[in-house]
Motif scaffolding. Sequence first.
Motif, PDB file in Angstrom:
ATOM      1  N   UNK A 174       0.828  -1.219   0.000  1.00 44.27           N
ATOM      2  CA  UNK A 174       0.000   0.000   0.000  1.00 44.27           C
ATOM      3  C   UNK A 174       0.858   1.263   0.000  1.00 44.27           C
ATOM      4  N   UNK A 175       2.082   1.135   0.545  1.00 38.89           N
ATOM      5  CA  UNK A 175       2.947   2.333   0.656  1.00 38.89           C
ATOM      6  C   UNK A 175       3.693   2.628  -0.644  1.00 38.89           C
ATOM      7  N   UNK A 176       3.578   1.731  -1.634  1.00 37.54           N
ATOM      8  CA  UNK A 176       4.278   1.969  -2.914  1.00 37.54           C
ATOM      9  C   UNK A 176       3.840   3.317  -3.481  1.00 37.54           C
ATOM     10  N   UNK A 177       4.794   4.076  -3.988  1.00 32.26           N
ATOM     11  CA  UNK A 177       4.485   5.395  -4.549  1.00 32.26           C
ATOM     12  C   UNK A 177       4.743   6.528  -3.561  1.00 32.26           C
ATOM     13  N   UNK A 178       4.796   6.210  -2.257  1.00 31.10           N
ATOM     14  CA  UNK A 178       5.051   7.271  -1.269  1.00 31.10           C
ATOM     15  C   UNK A 178       6.523   7.681  -1.309  1.00 31.10           C
ATOM     16  N   UNK A 179       6.777   8.939  -0.944  1.00 37.05           N
ATOM     17  CA  UNK A 179       8.172   9.417  -0.857  1.00 37.05           C
ATOM     18  C   UNK A 179       8.542   9.490   0.623  1.00 37.05           C
ATOM     19  N   UNK A 180       9.670   8.843   0.975  1.00 42.61           N
ATOM     20  CA  UNK A 180      10.093   8.793   2.379  1.00 42.61           C
ATOM     21  C   UNK A 180      11.491   9.354   2.527  1.00 42.61           C
ATOM     22  N   UNK A 181      11.766   9.881   3.714  1.00 47.71           N
ATOM     23  CA  UNK A 181      13.130  10.320   4.012  1.00 47.71           C
ATOM     24  C   UNK A 181      13.912   9.105   4.485  1.00 47.71           C
ATOM     25  N   UNK A 182      15.056   8.866   3.838  1.00 50.83           N
ATOM     26  CA  UNK A 182      15.862   7.680   4.169  1.00 50.83           C
ATOM     27  C   UNK A 182      17.273   8.139   4.528  1.00 50.83           C
ATOM     28  N   UNK A 183      17.812   7.605   5.617  1.00 47.67           N
ATOM     29  CA  UNK A 183      19.215   7.876   5.960  1.00 47.67           C
ATOM     30  C   UNK A 183      20.064   6.832   5.222  1.00 47.67           C
ATOM     31  N   UNK A 184      20.815   7.300   4.217  1.00 49.64           N
ATOM     32  CA  UNK A 184      21.646   6.359   3.440  1.00 49.64           C
ATOM     33  C   UNK A 184      22.829   5.934   4.305  1.00 49.64           C
ATOM     34  N   UNK A 185      22.863   4.638   4.639  1.00 51.83           N
ATOM     35  CA  UNK A 185      23.880   4.184   5.597  1.00 51.83           C
ATOM     36  C   UNK A 185      25.080   3.540   4.943  1.00 51.83           C
ATOM     37  N   UNK A 186      24.916   3.094   3.706  1.00 51.19           N
ATOM     38  CA  UNK A 186      26.041   2.418   3.052  1.00 51.19           C
ATOM     39  C   UNK A 186      25.503   1.640   1.873  1.00 51.19           C
ATOM     40  N   UNK A 187      26.379   0.791   1.299  1.00 53.05           N
ATOM     41  CA  UNK A 187      25.943  -0.007   0.164  1.00 53.05           C
ATOM     42  C   UNK A 187      25.139  -1.213   0.640  1.00 53.05           C
ATOM     43  N   UNK A 188      24.174  -1.640  -0.182  1.00 50.12           N
ATOM     44  CA  UNK A 188      23.381  -2.820   0.158  1.00 50.12           C
ATOM     45  C   UNK A 188      24.239  -4.068  -0.064  1.00 50.12           C
TER      46      UNK A 188
END
Length: 428
Positions: free
Chosen positions: A366-380
């Motif tokens: 249901x959350x697809x399409x939402x814009x969220x603030x993400x703290x980029x922590x490193x590479x996946x």
Amino acid sequence: MNEDDSSQIYSYLSGAGYEPALKEEDAEIFILVTCSVREKPENKALSKLGELNLLKAENPNIIIGVCGCMAQRLGDKLKVGRPYLNFVVGTEQISSIPSIINSIEDGQKYKSRLSLSEKTSDLHLPGRTNKAQVGLREFIPIMYGCNNFCSYCVVPYTRGRERSRETQDILDEIKYVADRGCIEVTLLGQNVNSYGQTLQEPKTFAYLLSKACEIEGIERIRFTTSHPKDLSDELIDTMAQNDKICKHLHLAVQSGDDEILRLMNRKYKIERIYSLVEKLRKAMPKISITTDLIVGFPGEDEKAFENTLKMVRDIEFDSAFMFSFNPIPNTPAAKMEGQRLMKDKNKSLERLIELQNSITCRKNKDAEGEVKKVLAEGFSTKGEGELTGYTDGLKIVNFEGDKSLIGKIIDVKLTKGSLYGFQGELVK
Ligand code: SF4
């Protein structure tokens, strides 16, 4: 708490001139930080000790120690049949580890230190102010121990009674890590909602949070764990009013049945959970609420279990840690009548997991399409080119991006939701 124990050990040993080994086979000292919350982590620690025994057979100079809750619970019993184990140290004697190692290096035998204190002045704090490494996210303990004596839990016996750290000490530590590049702190306690009650001048947890929000450099504040009986309106208002406080609450509910909650000694009824969730969602409509659930508690019949399923269906937690009841020796629940067979507990657990997972999946879709603030922590785990980080609701998101974004809080559009989190794309 174990992460924090490890970081304190690191600080104390660095202060005493020791350096971390880059590879396990190069290490000369091994200290296991153990957990007694269930049987599985204890078994893992014992199996790791078996592996270390083999290493020690090749290099007899290796020093092996155990600390944490299992060490506190079992003390010298851990040494029985394990002559290779050099020391066992309790949860409040972490600061003595360098001197213990010193005396072992000098050829002395070591007797376990396990005493638990009720005095705030005895909290093992000195190592905290010289954290050797500061990351983007740091755990900051605000209190130790617990007074709640839930009938299944070993913490009040292994970590002692509840003691809060002085507010100023906590704020100084947050400022210390903020000055060294930390962006997000998680305030830790067995029951953060009762923070401050043991201080000479009592303070509330909401007060501590609002003071922490004033610290420059810190952009996100989380906390865990919240006991429902102590979650105040003041805390809900403080969360709603401060942008720095992540809109995520881990509310440890444990069961959806009043009689089981009574047997667990949780001191609330299920009605309170419904009313808290309503207040939280009214104050913060996008809040993510997660929980802990135990199934197969002694006396839990089909009706009681159905009540838990009903509560999970009604509340729709964002996710949950779900376990079968595992009796811990010497806790009241281990001696209760009505213990259920493991196979029955596991069947209930499967049903609960299936239900909660379907809810988590649907909410993430249901959350697809939402814009969220993400703290980029490193590479996946995919490596360079794909970054990973958490939303303020503590949902993991992987998205394309380069190294320059690491350490920044950025807007990411959620493109695909699944049980475990999201794929996303950078919002330009
Ligand atoms: S509140 Fe948490 S830590 Fe304290 S006794 Fe209950 S389960 Fe254990």
